[in-house]
Scaffold this motif. Structure first.
Motif, PDB file in Angstrom:
ATOM      1  N   ALA A   1      47.302  42.796  72.714  1.00 26.76           N
ATOM      2  CA  ALA A   1      46.504  41.626  72.319  1.00 26.76           C
ATOM      3  C   ALA A   1      45.556  41.997  71.187  1.00 26.76           C
ATOM      4  CB  ALA A   1      45.728  41.086  73.517  1.00 26.76           C
ATOM      5  N   PHE A   2      44.956  43.185  71.249  1.00 22.92           N
ATOM      6  CA  PHE A   2      44.072  43.635  70.178  1.00 22.92           C
ATOM      7  C   PHE A   2      44.858  43.829  68.889  1.00 22.92           C
ATOM      8  CE2 PHE A   2      42.439  47.231  67.694  1.00 22.92           C
ATOM      9  CZ  PHE A   2      41.275  46.648  67.226  1.00 22.92           C
ATOM     10  N   ARG A   3      46.022  44.451  68.994  1.00 24.57           N
ATOM     11  CA  ARG A   3      46.878  44.669  67.820  1.00 24.57           C
ATOM     12  C   ARG A   3      47.200  43.342  67.146  1.00 24.57           C
ATOM     13  NH1 ARG A   3      52.183  45.771  70.069  1.00 24.57           N
ATOM     14  NH2 ARG A   3      51.985  43.536  70.298  1.00 24.57           N
ATOM     15  N   ASP A   4      47.653  42.380  67.933  1.00 25.84           N
ATOM     16  CA  ASP A   4      48.049  41.083  67.386  1.00 25.84           C
ATOM     17  C   ASP A   4      46.858  40.325  66.801  1.00 25.84           C
ATOM     18  OD1 ASP A   4      50.519  41.829  68.319  1.00 25.84           O
ATOM     19  OD2 ASP A   4      50.568  40.363  69.951  1.00 25.84           O
ATOM     20  N   ALA A   5      45.738  40.325  67.527  1.00 27.98           N
ATOM     21  CA  ALA A   5      44.540  39.630  67.044  1.00 27.98           C
ATOM     22  C   ALA A   5      44.019  40.274  65.764  1.00 27.98           C
ATOM     23  CB  ALA A   5      43.463  39.627  68.128  1.00 27.98           C
ATOM     24  N   SER A   6      44.105  41.588  65.677  1.00 27.45           N
ATOM     25  CA  SER A   6      43.651  42.292  64.467  1.00 27.45           C
ATOM     26  C   SER A   6      44.496  41.905  63.262  1.00 27.45           C
ATOM     27  CB  SER A   6      43.708  43.806  64.675  1.00 27.45           C
ATOM     28  OG  SER A   6      42.797  44.194  65.660  1.00 27.45           O
ATOM     29  N   MET A   7      45.799  41.865  63.446  1.00 30.50           N
ATOM     30  CA  MET A   7      46.680  41.504  62.334  1.00 30.50           C
ATOM     31  C   MET A   7      46.487  40.040  61.955  1.00 30.50           C
ATOM     32  SD  MET A   7      48.081  44.207  61.318  1.00 30.50           S
ATOM     33  CE  MET A   7      46.444  44.808  61.723  1.00 30.50           C
ATOM     34  N   ALA A   8      46.255  39.189  62.945  1.00 28.57           N
ATOM     35  CA  ALA A   8      45.980  37.778  62.668  1.00 28.57           C
ATOM     36  C   ALA A   8      44.681  37.648  61.877  1.00 28.57           C
ATOM     37  CB  ALA A   8      45.906  36.993  63.981  1.00 28.57           C
ATOM     38  N   MET A   9      43.660  38.421  62.256  1.00 29.24           N
ATOM     39  CA  MET A   9      42.382  38.404  61.540  1.00 29.24           C
ATOM     40  C   MET A   9      42.563  38.886  60.100  1.00 29.24           C
ATOM     41  SD  MET A   9      39.173  37.902  61.162  1.00 29.24           S
ATOM     42  CE  MET A   9      37.908  38.019  62.395  1.00 29.24           C
ATOM     43  N   CYS A  10      43.309  39.966  59.908  1.00 28.90           N
ATOM     44  CA  CYS A  10      43.547  40.481  58.554  1.00 28.90           C
ATOM     45  C   CYS A  10      44.227  39.423  57.688  1.00 28.90           C
ATOM     46  CB  CYS A  10      44.403  41.748  58.603  1.00 28.90           C
ATOM     47  SG  CYS A  10      43.518  43.174  59.277  1.00 28.90           S
ATOM     48  N   ALA A  11      45.206  38.744  58.249  1.00 31.92           N
ATOM     49  CA  ALA A  11      45.911  37.699  57.505  1.00 31.92           C
ATOM     50  C   ALA A  11      44.970  36.537  57.176  1.00 31.92           C
ATOM     51  CB  ALA A  11      47.116  37.210  58.306  1.00 31.92           C
ATOM     52  N   LEU A  12      44.150  36.163  58.139  1.00 32.67           N
ATOM     53  CA  LEU A  12      43.218  35.052  57.931  1.00 32.67           C
ATOM     54  C   LEU A  12      42.221  35.376  56.815  1.00 32.67           C
ATOM     55  CD1 LEU A  12      42.610  32.258  59.095  1.00 32.67           C
ATOM     56  CD2 LEU A  12      41.045  33.348  60.702  1.00 32.67           C
ATOM     57  N   VAL A  13      41.698  36.585  56.799  1.00 35.40           N
ATOM     58  CA  VAL A  13      40.760  36.980  55.753  1.00 35.40           C
ATOM     59  C   VAL A  13      41.474  37.035  54.397  1.00 35.40           C
ATOM     60  CG1 VAL A  13      39.283  38.854  54.901  1.00 35.40           C
ATOM     61  CG2 VAL A  13      39.162  38.172  57.296  1.00 35.40           C
ATOM     62  N   ALA A  14      42.681  37.595  54.383  1.00 38.01           N
ATOM     63  CA  ALA A  14      43.442  37.694  53.126  1.00 38.01           C
ATOM     64  C   ALA A  14      43.737  36.317  52.533  1.00 38.01           C
ATOM     65  CB  ALA A  14      44.747  38.452  53.352  1.00 38.01           C
TER      66      ALA A  14
END
Length: 151
Positions: free
Chosen positions: A29-42
């Motif tokens: 869940a942390f892995r997925d949320a982190s990648m989602a956050m990175c995409a959202l910021v990008a």
């Protein structure tokens, strides 16, 4: 202190805090949320060019905490979330925020996801208003006061 220095110091502080928690941050869940956050910021400004995609991917691969996960898996997930956001930002945003929301019940992971967003957003020395706004939205989605992160 100049704004540029404050942004750099804040990103550095967040990265130091993340590294200290590295062994706690190994869930899917942390892995997925982190990648989602990175995409959202990008994609915060509504578009992502190839150089920005590469820059964020390089930041992901060089982040100590995210080295808990396979690089190709992180890349695939980041690209998938980013593709959703680029195809239809508002619809993709809802989907990405739902993914991030899965860490809501784990405060250490939730805060770490926010810190990753700040690190990614501030990596170029310009944590701009649109990037701050999406990180603030994530704070609200995770029931964490944005003021805790000076947002």
């Amino acid at each position: 202190m100049a704004l540029w220095d404050r942004i750099k110091d804040s990103a550095q502080t967040m990265q130091t805090q993340l590294t200290a928690k590295k062994n706690e941050l190994k869930s899917g869940a942390f892995r997925d949320a982190s990648m989602a956050m990175c995409a959202l910021v990008a994609a915060a400004d509504g578009s992502v060019d190839a150089s920005e995609r590469r820059r964020v991917a390089q930041l992901i691969m060089s982040n100590d905490v995210l080295q808990n996960f396979a690089a190709d898996d992180l890349q695939r997930r980041f690209d998938g979330y980013l593709d959703k956001l680029v195809a239809d930002f508002e619809f993709g945003r809802v989907s990405v925020l739902q993914e991030i929301g899965k860490v809501k019940k784990k405060p250490a992971e939730a805060r770490a996801v926010i810190q990753i967003g700040i690190v990614i957003g501030g990596a170029d020395g310009d944590f701009d208003k649109t990037e701050q706004a999406v990180v603030r939205d994530v704070c609200f989605a995770l029931d964490i006061p944005p003021a805790e992160f000076d947002l």
